[in-house]
Write a protein that holds these residues in place. Structure first.
Motif, PDB file in Angstrom:
ATOM      1  N   TYR B 195       0.816  -1.206   0.000  1.00  0.00           N
ATOM      2  CA  TYR B 195       0.000   0.000   0.000  1.00  0.00           C
ATOM      3  C   TYR B 195       0.849   1.255   0.000  1.00  0.00           C
ATOM      4  N   ARG B 196       0.321   2.271  -0.686  1.00  0.00           N
ATOM      5  CA  ARG B 196       0.883   3.608  -0.521  1.00  0.00           C
ATOM      6  C   ARG B 196      -0.085   4.350   0.385  1.00  0.00           C
ATOM      7  N   LEU B 197       0.377   4.680   1.597  1.00  0.00           N
ATOM      8  CA  LEU B 197      -0.491   5.344   2.561  1.00  0.00           C
ATOM      9  C   LEU B 197      -0.129   6.821   2.650  1.00  0.00           C
ATOM     10  N   GLN B 198      -0.751   7.496   3.623  1.00  0.00           N
ATOM     11  CA  GLN B 198      -0.535   8.947   3.749  1.00  0.00           C
ATOM     12  C   GLN B 198       0.934   9.328   3.853  1.00  0.00           C
ATOM     13  N   THR B 199       1.595   8.774   4.869  1.00  0.00           N
ATOM     14  CA  THR B 199       2.969   9.212   5.108  1.00  0.00           C
ATOM     15  C   THR B 199       3.968   8.091   4.883  1.00  0.00           C
ATOM     16  N   HIS B 200       3.475   6.901   4.610  1.00  0.00           N
ATOM     17  CA  HIS B 200       4.368   5.747   4.487  1.00  0.00           C
ATOM     18  C   HIS B 200       3.962   4.845   3.336  1.00  0.00           C
ATOM     19  N   ASN B 201       4.936   4.061   2.877  1.00  0.00           N
ATOM     20  CA  ASN B 201       4.628   2.960   1.977  1.00  0.00           C
ATOM     21  C   ASN B 201       4.752   1.680   2.785  1.00  0.00           C
ATOM     22  N   LEU B 202       3.835   0.734   2.566  1.00  0.00           N
ATOM     23  CA  LEU B 202       3.763  -0.434   3.446  1.00  0.00           C
ATOM     24  C   LEU B 202       3.650  -1.732   2.675  1.00  0.00           C
ATOM     25  N   ILE B 203       4.419  -2.718   3.102  1.00  0.00           N
ATOM     26  CA  ILE B 203       4.308  -4.056   2.521  1.00  0.00           C
ATOM     27  C   ILE B 203       4.016  -5.034   3.655  1.00  0.00           C
ATOM     28  N   LEU B 204       2.972  -5.858   3.460  1.00  0.00           N
ATOM     29  CA  LEU B 204       2.624  -6.850   4.477  1.00  0.00           C
ATOM     30  C   LEU B 204       2.723  -8.236   3.868  1.00  0.00           C
ATOM     31  N   ILE B 205       3.648  -9.028   4.384  1.00  0.00           N
ATOM     32  CA  ILE B 205       3.836 -10.376   3.842  1.00  0.00           C
ATOM     33  C   ILE B 205       3.647 -11.390   4.954  1.00  0.00           C
ATOM     34  N   ALA B 206       2.850 -12.416   4.668  1.00  0.00           N
ATOM     35  CA  ALA B 206       2.658 -13.472   5.663  1.00  0.00           C
ATOM     36  C   ALA B 206       3.130 -14.790   5.070  1.00  0.00           C
ATOM     37  N   THR B 207       3.750 -15.620   5.890  1.00  0.00           N
ATOM     38  CA  THR B 207       4.213 -16.903   5.375  1.00  0.00           C
ATOM     39  C   THR B 207       4.280 -17.930   6.491  1.00  0.00           C
ATOM     40  N   LYS B 208       3.982 -19.196   6.104  1.00  0.00           N
ATOM     41  CA  LYS B 208       4.120 -20.248   7.101  1.00  0.00           C
ATOM     42  C   LYS B 208       5.405 -21.009   6.870  1.00  0.00           C
ATOM     43  N   ASN B 209       6.188 -20.539   5.873  1.00  0.00           N
ATOM     44  CA  ASN B 209       7.405 -21.245   5.497  1.00  0.00           C
ATOM     45  C   ASN B 209       7.121 -22.698   5.143  1.00  0.00           C
ATOM     46  N   GLU B 210       5.983 -22.919   4.479  1.00  0.00           N
ATOM     47  CA  GLU B 210       5.645 -24.252   3.978  1.00  0.00           C
ATOM     48  C   GLU B 210       5.595 -24.173   2.479  1.00  0.00           C
ATOM     49  N   PHE B 211       5.585 -25.338   1.838  1.00  0.00           N
ATOM     50  CA  PHE B 211       5.497 -25.312   0.376  1.00  0.00           C
ATOM     51  C   PHE B 211       4.102 -25.589  -0.123  1.00  0.00           C
ATOM     52  N   ILE B 212       3.183 -25.842   0.815  1.00  0.00           N
ATOM     53  CA  ILE B 212       1.789 -26.085   0.433  1.00  0.00           C
ATOM     54  C   ILE B 212       1.130 -24.751   0.145  1.00  0.00           C
TER      55      ILE B 212
END
Lengths: 120, 492
Positions: B195-212
Motif C-alpha cells: 500500500y501507498r499510505l498517507q505518510t508511508h509505503n507499506l508491505i505486508l507479507i505473511a508466510t508459514k514457510n511451507e510449500f503447500i
C-alpha cells in the motif's frame, strides 16, 4: 511528435499539455512514475518530459526503467528533465544520463515549449 | 431526533437514528430499519454506540472507534473505486471492530501485529514480514514478527523492488519460487499486499514457510484483513512517526534547557537551527513554487481568451504570482549556506528583515539612512540574524513600555577599514544595572526570554570579525554593529 509528459502538479501538467498540443504535438500526460514506466513499456515516444519529484518514485527511476527500451543515446536525446530542485547532485545525475535539465518555473515559457518540441 | 439513515452505495443498508456528523458525501440516505444490514444506535445509559448486525452479537464502540470503523467505507478516491466496499461482508465487521479496539493502546504497527500474532489471531496466515518506508527516505525497515521478532534496515531500492513485484502481479498469494522470496529470505508460499499510505509505503507479507499453497478462503481472508484494516495500519504508522518527531524535538528542547552549556554548544545548537531553518525554507520554497508555477502557466493560457478589463485581471494575477515567487526566493537567500561570504546590499537586507518582522514592527516608524548601494562582504544569514534580533529587541521593549510614537533609526558610518551600523530606538533604553550583563548568555529581563539572543549575535559578529557595542544614549537604546569594510575600491 509523440510526447510523454510526467508531472504530478495538475495545473502544470494540464497547461504544458495544452501549450504543446497547440503546437501540434500528440501529448500523453501522466501524474506518477509507475504509470509512465508502464506506458513506456507499451509505446514509443519521441520526447519524454519528466519531473523529478513524483508522488511514487523519482524521475531518475523512470529513466532507469526506460533502458529496457532505449539505448543510452536515445535516452539522452528523448528525455528532458524538469524540476524545481537545482542542487549539485541533481545536475550531476542528469549529466550522467546526458539529459537536458530545465528548471521550474520557466522564465521564457514559449521558449521552453519550443525546446520540448525540438526534433531530437 | 428525526430518524435518519445511511445507505451504502453497494446496497448494504445502515440504519441509525443518530446524527453522526460525518462529512462523507458518498453516503446517501434511505429508510426502513427492517431492510438494514447494520444498525447504529446510542447505547442506553452510556456514551458509547451499539452496532447491531443481523444474526450477530451486538457490539459496543466508543464514538471515536465508530467513526474510524465507518470511515473504512470510504472509497480510495471520490469516483468510488470498489476496493473498500467489495470486501465488506457481515463477518468482517466484528473482526474489524476487534482490531480497531486492539489497536487503541498500541503505539506502533509493529506492536499491533505482534499483539495479534501473540493472541493467535494470525495463525491462519503464519509469521509476518512488515516493510515500512517513510515516504521520501532512502531506507526502509523490515520487521519480522513471529515467535521471536527482529528488525533490520533495507535500502529503498530493495523496498521498491519488492513493492513493485507485488503490485505488478496483482495477486495476493505467491508461490515458493517467486523472485521476491530471495529478497526477504522466505522459503515457501506467502501472502502479500502492498500500500501507498498517507505518510508511508507499506508491505505486508505473511508466510508459514511451507510449500503447500494457501487455501482459497485463507487467501481471501488475508486480503480482507489487509484491505479492511489498512486505515488502522496507516493511522498507527502516522502515530509512531509523530511520536518520533515529537521526541526528537523534545531532545533538542532538553539540550537547550540544560544549564551545562558551553558557548560552543550554544553556538553549535544555533548553527544547527539555522541549518534546519535553511532546509525547511528550501523545502517550503520548492513545495510552493510548483503550485505557483502551475498557476502562472494556467493564467497565461486563460488570459489569451480575454480582452479589456478581464485581461487586466489576468495581468494582475500574473503580477501577484511573480511577487509571491520573489518573496520566497528572497527568504531562501537570507538563509542559505551560512559560512560563505557574499556581497550584500545593506539597505536591501535591512528592508527584508523589516518585512520578516512586520508583525512586530508594523506600528513602528522606520528611519533608514544607509548610503545607497552600500555593499559589504559578509554572511547574509548571520547578518539577518543580528539585524533581526536587534530590531525585535527594540520592538518588544517599546511595546512593553508603551512607548508613544515608537521609532527605530538605522544609519551607517563608513570609515577606512570598518563600517558601523547604528540601531537607535526611542524606547525605555538600557537600565544601567543591566549594562554589564547585556551580552551574557542566559541573561534576560524578559519573562519569556531565553537570554541567548544578544549573546548569539555577539558571537556571530565576532565570527564576522566584528563586534556589537551598546552605547550610552539619552533617547533610548543604541546598539552599534561594527564590521570590517574593504573600502570604496571594492564597491560594486
Amino acid at each position: 511528435m509523440k510526447v510523454l509528459l510526467i508531472e504530478d502538479e495538475i495545473l502544470i501538467q494540464k497547461s504544458l499539455k495544452m501549450l504543446m498540443q497547440k503546437k501540434g504535438a500528440d501529448v500523453t500526460a501522466v501524474a506518477n512514475g509507475n504509470e509512465a514506466i508502464a506506458l513506456l513499456e507499451e509505446k514509443n515516444f519521441d520526447r519524454i518530459i519528466c519531473d523529478l519529484m513524483l508522488n511514487d518514485i523519482s524521475g531518475f527511476d523512470v529513466i532507469e526503467a526506460s533502458k529496457k527500451r532505449y539505448s543510452p543515446q536515445e535516452i539522452s536525446n528523448k528525455f528532458i528533465i524538469i524540476t524545481a530542485y537545482s542542487s549539485e547532485q541533481v545536475l550531476e545525475k542528469a549529466k550522467a544520463y546526458g539529459c537536458k535539465v530545465i528548471n521550474k518555473p520557466f522564465e521564457n515559457i514559449n521558449g521552453v515549449i519550443n525546446e520540448f518540441l525540438e526534433v531530437a | 431526533m428525526e430518524n435518519s439513515y445511511l445507505q451504502h452505495s453497494k446496497k448494504k443498508i445502515i440504519y441509525t437514528n443518530i446524527d453522526l456528523d460525518l462529512k462523507e458525501s458518498f453516503l446517501t440516505f434511505t429508510a426502513n430499519i427492517d431492510e438494514a444490514d447494520l444498525i447504529i444506535q446510542q447505547a442506553p445509559d452510556s456514551k458509547e454506540y451499539l452496532l447491531k448486525l443481523k444474526g450477530e452479537k451486538d457490539l459496543t464502540l466508543s464514538k471515536e472507534n465508530l467513526i474510524h470503523f465507518l470511515s473504512i467505507y470510504q472509497p480510495e478516491d471520490t469516483k468510488g473505486s470498489a476496493s473498500s466496499f467489495s470486501f465488506w461482508t457481515k463477518s468482517q465487521v466484528p473482526k474489524a471492530i476487534h482490531i480497531i479496539q486492539h489497536a487503541h493502546d498500541k503505539s506502533s504497527l509493529k506492536d499491533l501485529i505482534q499483539s495479534l500474532h501473540d493472541h493467535n489471531y494470525l495463525r491462519d496466515f503464519g509469521d509476518f514480514y512488515i516493510l515500512i518506508q517513510t515516504k521520501g527516505e532512502a531506507t526502509a525497515r523490515q520487521v519480522f514478527i513471529g515467535s521471536k521478532s527482529n528488525e533490520k534496515v533495507v535500502s529503498a531500492e530493495v523496498f521498491n523492488e519488492i513493492f513493485n513485484h507485488i503490485k505488478k502481479s496483482k495477486q495476493v498469494s505467491f508461490a515458493s519460487s517467486t523472485d521476491k522470496n530471495h529478497l526477504i529470505n522466505i522459503a515457501g508460499t506467502s501472502l502479500a499486499k502492498c500500500y501507498r499510505l498517507q505518510t508511508h509505503n507499506l508491505i505486508l507479507i505473511a508466510t508459514k514457510n511451507e510449500f503447500i499453497p494457501y487455501a482459497e478462503e485463507i487467501i481471501e481472508d488475508y486480503n480482507n484483513f489487509c484491505e479492511y484494516n489498512k486505515l488502522t495500519f496507516s493511522l498507527l504508522l502516522e502515530k509512531e512517526y509523530l511520536n518520533y518527531l515529537k521526541s526528537s524535538l523534545n531532545k533538542v528542547q532538553e539540550t537547550v534547557e540544560s544549564n551545562d552549556f558551553s558557548m560552543e554548544d550554544k553556538d553549535n545548537f544555533h548553527q544547527k537551527r539555522i541549518q534546519l531553518l535553511g532546509e525547511l525554507l528550501n523545502t517550503l520554497r520548492h513545495e510552493l513554487s510548483n503550485p505557483l508555477f502551475g498557476l502562472q502557466l494556467t493564467n497565461s493560457i486563460v488570459s489569451e481568451e480575454f480582452s479589456g478589463e478581464d485581461k487586466e485581471l489576468c495581468d494582475q494575477i500574473q503580477l501577484s504570482i511573480e511577487k509571491a515567487l520573489k518573496i520566497i526566493n528572497n527568504f531562501l537567500w537570507l538563509y542559505n549556506d551560512s559560512e560563505e561570504l557574499q556581497t550584500i546590499e545593506v539597505e536591501q537586507l535591512l528592508k527584508e528583515v523589516f518585512t520578516l518582522t512586520k508583525s512586530s514592527t508594523k506600528s513602528i516608524k522606520k528611519d533608514i539612512k544607509i548610503a545607497e548601494e552600500l555593499k559589504i562582504q559578509s554572511s547574509p544569514a548571520w547578518l539577518t540574524q543580528i539585524f533581526f534580533n536587534l530590531i525585535i529587541n527594540s520592538a518588544q521593549a517599546m511595546e512593553r513600555a508603551h512607548t508613544v510614537s515608537p521609532e527605530i533609526r538605522v544609519y551607517t558610518k563608513v570609515g577606512n577599514d570598518k563600517i558601523q551600523i547604528y540601531f537607535q530606538d526611542n524606547g525605555p533604553g538600557i537600565n544601567p544595572s543591566n549594562e554589564d550583563n547585556l551580552f551574557s548568555p542566559f541573561y534576560t529581563t524578559k519573562d519569556t526570554g531565553t537570554g541567548l539572543g544578544l549573546a548569539i549575535c555577539q558571537n556571530l559578529a565576532q565570527k564576522l570579525n566584528g563586534i556589537i557595542r551598546c552605547a550610552k544614549n539619552d533617547n533610548g537604546a543604541l546598539f552599534i554593529l561594527e564590521l570590517p569594510y574593504e573600502g570604496p575600491a571594492h564597491r560594486g
